[in-house]
Design a protein around this motif. Structure first.
Motif, PDB file in Angstrom:
ATOM      1  N   TRP A 225       0.819  -1.215   0.000  1.00 37.22           N
ATOM      2  CA  TRP A 225       0.000   0.000   0.000  1.00 37.22           C
ATOM      3  C   TRP A 225       0.855   1.269   0.000  1.00 37.22           C
ATOM      4  CZ3 TRP A 225      -5.186  -0.443  -0.605  1.00 37.22           C
ATOM      5  CH2 TRP A 225      -5.736  -1.706  -0.394  1.00 37.22           C
ATOM      6  N   TRP A 226       2.021   1.198  -0.605  1.00 34.70           N
ATOM      7  CA  TRP A 226       2.911   2.360  -0.588  1.00 34.70           C
ATOM      8  C   TRP A 226       2.262   3.585  -1.216  1.00 34.70           C
ATOM      9  CZ3 TRP A 226       4.090   4.676  -5.146  1.00 34.70           C
ATOM     10  CH2 TRP A 226       3.875   3.934  -6.310  1.00 34.70           C
ATOM     11  N   TRP A 227       1.458   3.347  -2.260  1.00 36.64           N
ATOM     12  CA  TRP A 227       0.831   4.471  -2.947  1.00 36.64           C
ATOM     13  C   TRP A 227      -0.188   5.166  -2.044  1.00 36.64           C
ATOM     14  CZ3 TRP A 227      -4.418   3.867  -3.341  1.00 36.64           C
ATOM     15  CH2 TRP A 227      -4.910   2.547  -3.206  1.00 36.64           C
ATOM     16  N   ALA A 228      -0.932   4.362  -1.243  1.00 32.01           N
ATOM     17  CA  ALA A 228      -1.908   4.954  -0.326  1.00 32.01           C
ATOM     18  C   ALA A 228      -1.196   5.724   0.789  1.00 32.01           C
ATOM     19  CB  ALA A 228      -2.795   3.868   0.269  1.00 32.01           C
ATOM     20  N   ILE A 229      -0.079   5.159   1.266  1.00 31.40           N
ATOM     21  CA  ILE A 229       0.692   5.850   2.304  1.00 31.40           C
ATOM     22  C   ILE A 229       1.246   7.160   1.768  1.00 31.40           C
ATOM     23  CG2 ILE A 229       2.752   5.691   3.760  1.00 31.40           C
ATOM     24  CD1 ILE A 229       2.285   2.660   3.879  1.00 31.40           C
ATOM     25  N   LEU A 230       1.738   7.120   0.518  1.00 30.87           N
ATOM     26  CA  LEU A 230       2.286   8.337  -0.096  1.00 30.87           C
ATOM     27  C   LEU A 230       1.219   9.408  -0.241  1.00 30.87           C
ATOM     28  CD1 LEU A 230       4.728   9.712  -1.398  1.00 30.87           C
ATOM     29  CD2 LEU A 230       4.029   8.706  -3.583  1.00 30.87           C
ATOM     30  N   ILE A 231       0.021   9.002  -0.709  1.00 31.86           N
ATOM     31  CA  ILE A 231      -1.082   9.957  -0.859  1.00 31.86           C
ATOM     32  C   ILE A 231      -1.469  10.543   0.500  1.00 31.86           C
ATOM     33  CG2 ILE A 231      -3.522  10.175  -1.452  1.00 31.86           C
ATOM     34  CD1 ILE A 231      -3.056   8.127  -3.666  1.00 31.86           C
ATOM     35  N   ALA A 232      -1.523   9.665   1.527  1.00 33.30           N
ATOM     36  CA  ALA A 232      -1.887  10.134   2.866  1.00 33.30           C
ATOM     37  C   ALA A 232      -0.853  11.125   3.404  1.00 33.30           C
ATOM     38  CB  ALA A 232      -2.023   8.949   3.817  1.00 33.30           C
ATOM     39  N   LEU A 233       0.437  10.841   3.164  1.00 35.25           N
ATOM     40  CA  LEU A 233       1.482  11.743   3.637  1.00 35.25           C
ATOM     41  C   LEU A 233       1.405  13.097   2.939  1.00 35.25           C
ATOM     42  CD1 LEU A 233       4.549   9.326   3.898  1.00 35.25           C
ATOM     43  CD2 LEU A 233       3.272  10.358   5.778  1.00 35.25           C
ATOM     44  N   VAL A 234       1.200  13.079   1.611  1.00 36.81           N
ATOM     45  CA  VAL A 234       1.101  14.326   0.863  1.00 36.81           C
ATOM     46  C   VAL A 234      -0.123  15.120   1.306  1.00 36.81           C
ATOM     47  CG1 VAL A 234       0.762  15.327  -1.424  1.00 36.81           C
ATOM     48  CG2 VAL A 234       2.376  13.448  -1.121  1.00 36.81           C
ATOM     49  N   ALA A 235      -1.261  14.420   1.450  1.00 31.28           N
ATOM     50  CA  ALA A 235      -2.487  15.095   1.891  1.00 31.28           C
ATOM     51  C   ALA A 235      -2.319  15.658   3.297  1.00 31.28           C
ATOM     52  CB  ALA A 235      -3.663  14.129   1.844  1.00 31.28           C
ATOM     53  N   GLY A 236      -1.674  14.873   4.171  1.00 25.00           N
ATOM     54  CA  GLY A 236      -1.435  15.345   5.528  1.00 25.00           C
ATOM     55  C   GLY A 236      -0.531  16.559   5.564  1.00 25.00           C
ATOM     56  N   PHE A 237       0.501  16.562   4.695  1.00 25.18           N
ATOM     57  CA  PHE A 237       1.433  17.686   4.653  1.00 25.18           C
ATOM     58  C   PHE A 237       0.725  18.974   4.240  1.00 25.18           C
ATOM     59  CE2 PHE A 237       4.248  20.307   1.960  1.00 25.18           C
ATOM     60  CZ  PHE A 237       5.165  20.712   2.923  1.00 25.18           C
ATOM     61  N   PHE A 238      -0.062  18.897   3.161  1.00 29.27           N
ATOM     62  CA  PHE A 238      -0.742  20.102   2.688  1.00 29.27           C
ATOM     63  C   PHE A 238      -1.862  20.530   3.639  1.00 29.27           C
ATOM     64  CE2 PHE A 238       1.238  18.820  -1.354  1.00 29.27           C
ATOM     65  CZ  PHE A 238       1.776  20.040  -1.734  1.00 29.27           C
ATOM     66  N   SER A 239      -2.505  19.545   4.288  1.00 24.48           N
ATOM     67  CA  SER A 239      -3.527  19.900   5.280  1.00 24.48           C
ATOM     68  C   SER A 239      -2.886  20.617   6.471  1.00 24.48           C
ATOM     69  CB  SER A 239      -4.255  18.644   5.762  1.00 24.48           C
ATOM     70  OG  SER A 239      -4.920  18.007   4.692  1.00 24.48           O
ATOM     71  N   TRP A 240      -1.724  20.120   6.880  1.00 25.43           N
ATOM     72  CA  TRP A 240      -1.007  20.753   7.980  1.00 25.43           C
ATOM     73  C   TRP A 240      -0.603  22.180   7.606  1.00 25.43           C
ATOM     74  CZ3 TRP A 240       0.446  20.908  12.910  1.00 25.43           C
ATOM     75  CH2 TRP A 240       1.602  21.593  13.246  1.00 25.43           C
ATOM     76  N   ARG A 241      -0.069  22.362   6.397  1.00 29.49           N
ATOM     77  CA  ARG A 241       0.337  23.693   5.959  1.00 29.49           C
ATOM     78  C   ARG A 241      -0.857  24.645   5.929  1.00 29.49           C
ATOM     79  NH1 ARG A 241       4.008  24.208   0.757  1.00 29.49           N
ATOM     80  NH2 ARG A 241       3.703  26.358   1.405  1.00 29.49           N
ATOM     81  N   ALA A 242      -1.992  24.147   5.443  1.00 29.42           N
ATOM     82  CA  ALA A 242      -3.183  25.002   5.394  1.00 29.42           C
ATOM     83  C   ALA A 242      -3.658  25.344   6.803  1.00 29.42           C
ATOM     84  CB  ALA A 242      -4.296  24.300   4.614  1.00 29.42           C
TER      85      ALA A 242
END
Length: 408
Positions: A225-242
């Motif tokens: 599930w590396w792709w799901a983990i990658l998507i979650a990390l990217v989404a989490g990063f941008f959510s945190w920045r926002a």
């Protein structure tokens, strides 16, 4: 033309609110400061989200760094002290500047100067390059005829800021490297070594020990599930920045910084040094007390401390003494409050604030010099936990290998 809603403080400290039409927020701030008011917040009226031209008063994003600004101030100090005309000095700076953003900014400043605007007013039109504290110090230098001295004081102030930040980064470099190296080692062992044990044990009809199976399950999940983990990390990063760009998010983040073990106290004192030096520099140069408090509180670079210092300013506005207001902000130690009280009684608040900043800086330098030794116990605990994971995941199957082979 867009309309902006603003909040500002008058020279007497009264809160002013209203709207103004302008091309951007920088021009609104320029007009308010020209009228003797200090901008607190400027935002475009269209919608609830602040426009991109809202002023933030801090370094970041696509702006120049502190080293560029220090170099600019030092060169301007040398040129103005030598008697070089201001326009000629700025033309020379434009030709020698390395960064395109600095070249563009200085060219715009030159055009404003040739159009009749003063230097501080021209610099104030570029808040992404020249912070408000710097601009106001230049304005004080222009008014008093000591422009070279203002450039020298700003350069010294920014240099000390940069030195403190560099010292903290240098002290944290080794622990960060160790943690990254161990994390990479654990990832390699989890993805490549432990799966080899699984094949060997499976070939003998045996099961891996429970800790190793747990680690292996995590490894298989990461591979599948590396792709799901990658998507979650990217989404989490941008959510945190926002989130941290919101007022509440910035407050929580900056308060958390001050509560970090070991380094939180250093960050807290470094922020207060920034406030004390900035306030002493502005107030000592003749800037009104409320305006000095407002501008330096906005320039500390920490939303939580800025809020507490806002309580200090409000106390002074309501007629309380600076010392009692500082005590109510809960940002200063009793010793510092005593020093501030002495300065207030003697009528030398700016001098005593410089003493306070020197006091804090000596403590910061001492703590930074022993920061590595202070972090070592925490680092040992973290490394011990990681080694335990390795021991359970790798060595336990090796210890059971002999019994598996005998059983085969």
């Amino acid at each position: 033309m867009p309309r902006f809603r603003y909040q500002a403080r008058s020279a007497a400290g009264a809160l002013l609110e209203g709207t103004m039409e302008a091309v951007n927020a920088a021009l609104v701030a320029d007009q308010l400061l020209a009228n003797g008011s200090t901008p607190v917040r400027i935002a475009e009226e269209s919608g609830n989200t602040p426009s991109p031209s809202v002023l933030t008063w801090q370094f970041g994003g696509r702006r120049i760094n502190s080293a560029d600004l220090i170099l600019f101030c030092r060169q301007m100090y040398s040129l103005t002290r030598a008697g070089v005309p201001l326009l000629r000095a700025l033309r020379g700076m434009t030709e020698s500047a390395c960064k395109p953003i600095m070249v563009e900014t200085l060219q715009a400043v030159l055009e404003d100067l040739e159009g009749g605007r003063d230097l501080s007013g021209a610099m104030r039109r570029h808040p992404g390059v020249f912070p408000p504290l710097v601009v106001n110090m230049i304005q004080v230098g222009e008014s008093s005829g000591r422009l070279d001295t203002s450039f020298s004081e700003v350069a010294t102030y920014l240099t000390r800021e940069k030195q403190t930040a560099d010292q903290i980064r240098a002290a944290l470099r080794y622990p960060t490297f160790v943690l990254v190296a161990i994390s990479v080692a654990i990832a390699i062992i989890t993805l490549f070594v432990i799966p080899a044990f699984e094949k060997l044990f499976r070939g003998h009809g045996a099961q891996l020990p429970l800790p190793t199976r747990a680690i292996l399950g995590i490894s298989n999940f990461a591979v599948s599930w590396w792709w799901a983990i990658l998507i979650a990390l990217v989404a989490g990063f941008f959510s945190w920045r926002a989130w941290v760009r919101t007022e509440r998010g910035a407050m929580v983040r900056d308060r958390f910084k001050l509560r970090l073990p070991v380094v939180g106290s250093i960050i807290h004192r470094a922020v207060l040094v920034r406030f004390a030096r900035g306030f002493a520099m502005g107030y000592g140069a003749g800037m009104p007390l409320i305006q000095s408090l407002t501008l330096t509180a906005q320039a500390v670079g920490n939303s939580y401390v800025q809020q507490r210092l806002g309580k200090l300013r409000r106390g002074v506005e309501h007629g309380d003494t600076l010392t009692r207001s500082a005590a109510a902000s809960e940002m200063f130690t009793p010793l510092v409050l005593q020093m501030l009280a002495v300065g207030e009684e003697a009528g030398s608040v700016d001098t005593m604030l410089l003493e306070i900043s020197d006091f804090y800086e000596r403590g910061i330098e001492y703590d930074i010099s022993r920061l590595s030794s202070a972090i070592e116990p925490i680092l040992i605990v973290i490394i011990g936990a990681m080694v335990l994971v390795l021991a359970l995941g790798v060595f336990l199957p090796m210890w059971n290998m002999a019994s598996v082979m005998r059983g085969g």
